[in-house]
Design an enzyme around this catalytic site. Structure first.
Site, PDB file in Angstrom:
ATOM      1  N   GLU A  58      47.866  40.052  22.182  1.00 25.08           N
ATOM      2  CA  GLU A  58      47.675  38.611  22.384  1.00 25.08           C
ATOM      3  C   GLU A  58      49.024  37.891  22.499  1.00 25.08           C
ATOM      4  O   GLU A  58      49.178  36.986  23.302  1.00 25.08           O
ATOM      5  CB  GLU A  58      46.846  38.003  21.244  1.00 25.08           C
ATOM      6  CG  GLU A  58      45.384  38.422  21.258  1.00 25.08           C
ATOM      7  CD  GLU A  58      44.650  37.951  22.523  1.00 25.08           C
ATOM      8  OE1 GLU A  58      45.129  37.043  23.211  1.00 25.08           O
ATOM      9  OE2 GLU A  58      43.589  38.525  22.824  1.00 25.08           O
ATOM     10  N   CYS A 214      35.997  32.935  37.860  1.00 21.74           N
ATOM     11  CA  CYS A 214      36.122  31.476  37.840  1.00 21.74           C
ATOM     12  C   CYS A 214      37.619  31.128  37.848  1.00 21.74           C
ATOM     13  O   CYS A 214      38.136  30.502  36.934  1.00 21.74           O
ATOM     14  CB  CYS A 214      35.430  30.917  36.594  1.00 21.74           C
ATOM     15  SG  CYS A 214      35.152  29.145  36.707  1.00 21.74           S
ATOM     16  N   CYS A 221      31.913  31.672  43.033  1.00 28.26           N
ATOM     17  CA  CYS A 221      30.672  31.210  42.390  1.00 28.26           C
ATOM     18  C   CYS A 221      29.474  32.096  42.743  1.00 28.26           C
ATOM     19  O   CYS A 221      28.590  32.308  41.915  1.00 28.26           O
ATOM     20  CB  CYS A 221      30.390  29.768  42.767  1.00 28.26           C
ATOM     21  SG  CYS A 221      31.664  28.650  42.191  1.00 28.26           S
ATOM     22  N   CYS A 224      29.114  34.859  40.328  1.00 31.44           N
ATOM     23  CA  CYS A 224      29.294  34.486  38.922  1.00 31.44           C
ATOM     24  C   CYS A 224      28.039  34.753  38.093  1.00 31.44           C
ATOM     25  O   CYS A 224      26.945  34.309  38.451  1.00 31.44           O
ATOM     26  CB  CYS A 224      29.667  33.010  38.847  1.00 31.44           C
ATOM     27  SG  CYS A 224      29.799  32.425  37.162  1.00 31.44           S
ATOM     28  N   CYS A 230      25.748  26.516  35.381  1.00 33.50           N
ATOM     29  CA  CYS A 230      26.975  25.786  35.723  1.00 33.50           C
ATOM     30  C   CYS A 230      26.643  24.439  36.369  1.00 33.50           C
ATOM     31  O   CYS A 230      26.107  24.372  37.468  1.00 33.50           O
ATOM     32  CB  CYS A 230      27.824  26.633  36.670  1.00 33.50           C
ATOM     33  SG  CYS A 230      29.351  25.809  37.126  1.00 33.50           S
TER      34      CYS A 230
HETATM   35 FE1  SF4 Z   1      32.985  28.986  37.601  1.00 31.15          FE
HETATM   36 FE2  SF4 Z   1      30.649  27.712  37.677  1.00 31.15          FE
HETATM   37 FE3  SF4 Z   1      31.557  28.915  39.844  1.00 31.15          FE
HETATM   38 FE4  SF4 Z   1      30.748  30.362  37.761  1.00 31.15          FE
HETATM   39  S1  SF4 Z   1      29.513  29.064  39.038  1.00 31.15           S
HETATM   40  S2  SF4 Z   1      32.604  30.707  38.992  1.00 31.15           S
HETATM   41  S3  SF4 Z   1      31.391  29.072  36.068  1.00 31.15           S
HETATM   42  S4  SF4 Z   1      32.486  27.186  38.810  1.00 31.15           S
END
Ligand code: SF4
Length: 423
Positions: A58, A214, A221, A224, A230
């Site tokens: 870290e 993200c 997206c 995702c 989201c």
């Molecule tokens: Fe980021 Fe929302 Fe896109 Fe997922 S859907 S990559 S959380 S902006």
């Protein structure tokens, strides 16, 4: 107590929280990167060693890319696999191994903290995030949360740059994400979201999502795993529907492009910088403008002599033990006042060098080599580089700070900063 934020910016539905945890963890199990500290955290049976292994990773990962850290991490853990081993190292050894990772005080503080673990805590790492933060110098709230959740399974959240980005997008938080009030809200959210049975994996998954999906500029997206949770994405989709309805001449209802609907909401984008449709989800997060780095100039001189085998050797001197690049080695250098003429630069540098060589240095003998620019986090540093070959034996004055002659190979193996390697 401050009023709770509007619902738009919260996770208040337990079923949604459960679903988000499940989706994120399933994705992480499938897609996570194999990293040496993850392997150690998963396989090391000893809790102290495990916590130490996470701690080192870290600290190294602060401000530094994963790809760069891996090699340093492996060498470090091979050399100092426990706090006890690290406590016995010299600062010189620590700086040598750290050279190139940047932000050198991190290595030094890590070692000081390891010494504290050995001498004051009977060799045992503190067992909770609260104690880690309280007892270990250099361990802040984020690092403490990461160590405690990953190595001990404590159900505590973490907030770093990646988490800030993901959470701000998930909940349309457009207020300045570096402000203490917003950061505090994000900690509350991270603590509420963290999976109770796999907190370490959950935290790493959230950070991994920010690092690989993200991402700041062009988030993926479509791929995702938490897209259905989201709100930034939902807002973009609504706008798209509206635009296509308009295109086909259908009567379209005005999209709900209001922010959260609460006037003067402390978490929505400021009225002066409203949502910008062309930015899509990257409307979030927002940050107040950064301060420009300060410009500084330093004269530096590569003093060269013939060593005993005829190979060239160079003089390096050690920097003071506090401040920028503390304790690292460099060519004799001198900060320059702004706007100093070249002739004057040479004179002050020649004066400065006399102290190192113990003999007068003629300003005209300094050969100008060029300028090297290096950007530190807060300083735009220009090195004005000169060289000076010396004849005969040069005796160094032991009363001055440490200095030594090194060959080129020794130079690269010494604890010198990346900026000096550029020079
Ligand atoms: Fe980021 Fe929302 Fe896109 Fe997922 S859907 S990559 S959380 S902006």
């Amino acid at each position: 107590a401050p009023a709770p934020p509007p619902a738009q910016h919260l996770f208040s539905d337990p079923a949604e929280i459960e679903a988000l945890r499940g989706n994120l963890l399933a994705w992480y199990d499938k897609c996570k990167r194999d990293l040496p500290w993850r392997t150690l955290a998963a396989t090391e049976p000893d809790a102290d060693r495990r916590a130490y292994a996470v701690w080192v990773s870290e600290i190294m990962l602060q401000q530094t890319q994963v790809a760069t850290v891996i090699d340093y991490y492996n060498r470090w853990m091979q050399k100092w696999p426990t706090p006890q081993a690290l406590a016995q190292a010299s600062l010189e050894e620590v700086n040598e191994l750290w050279a190139g990772l940047g932000y050198y005080s991190r290595g030094k503080r890590l070692q000081e903290a390891a010494r504290k673990v050995v001498s004051e805590l009977a060799g045992q790492m503190p067992r909770t995030a609260e104690d880690l933060q309280k007892l270990l110098p250099g361990v802040g709230r984020y690092t403490a949360g990461a160590i405690a959740s990953i190595s001990y399974g404590q159900a505590t959240g973490v907030v770093d740059g990646n988490v800030i980005r993901v959470l701000c997008r998930l909940r349309c938080i457009g207020a300045d994400s570096s402000s203490p009030a917003v950061i505090e809200r994000l900690w509350d959210m991270a603590n509420a979201l963290v999976d109770r049975s796999r907190p370490g994996d959950f935290n790493q998954a959230l950070m991994e999502l920010g690092a690989t999906v993200c991402v700041p500029k062009a988030p993926l997206c479509g791929e995702c795993p938490v897209k259905q949770h989201c709100r930034a994405r939902r807002r973009v989709e609504k706008e798209l529907v509206f635009a296509s309805q308009k295109l086909f001449g259908k009567p379209a209802s005005v999209p709900d492009v209001e922010d959260c609907g609460v006037g003067g909401c402390p978490l929505c984008p400021p009225a002066a910088e409203p949502w910008d449709s062309s930015l899509g989800v990257t409307n979030f997060p927002r940050k107040a403008a950064k301060k420009q780095p300060r410009a500084a100039r330093t004269a530096t001189c590569v003093l060269e002599r013939r060593g005993c085998h005829g190979a060239p050797e160079y003089l390096i001197v050690q920097r003071p033990s506090s401040g920028l690049l503390a304790g690292l080695w460099e060519f004799p250098s001198l900060p320059l006042a702004q706007g100093l003429q070249e002739e004057k630069q040479r004179e002050v540098l020649a004066d400065h060098l006399r102290a190192w060589t113990g003999r007068p240095v003629v300003a005209g003998g300094l050969r100008f080599i060029g300028e090297v620019v290096h950007i530190f986090s807060h300083i735009h540093q220009t090195y004005v580089v000169y060289s000076l070959p010396l004849d005969g034996d040069v005796t160094l004055d032991p009363a001055l700070s440490p200095s030594r002659w090194v060959t080129e190979k020794e130079f690269h193996a010494s604890a010198v900063s990346t900026a000096m390697k550029k020079v």
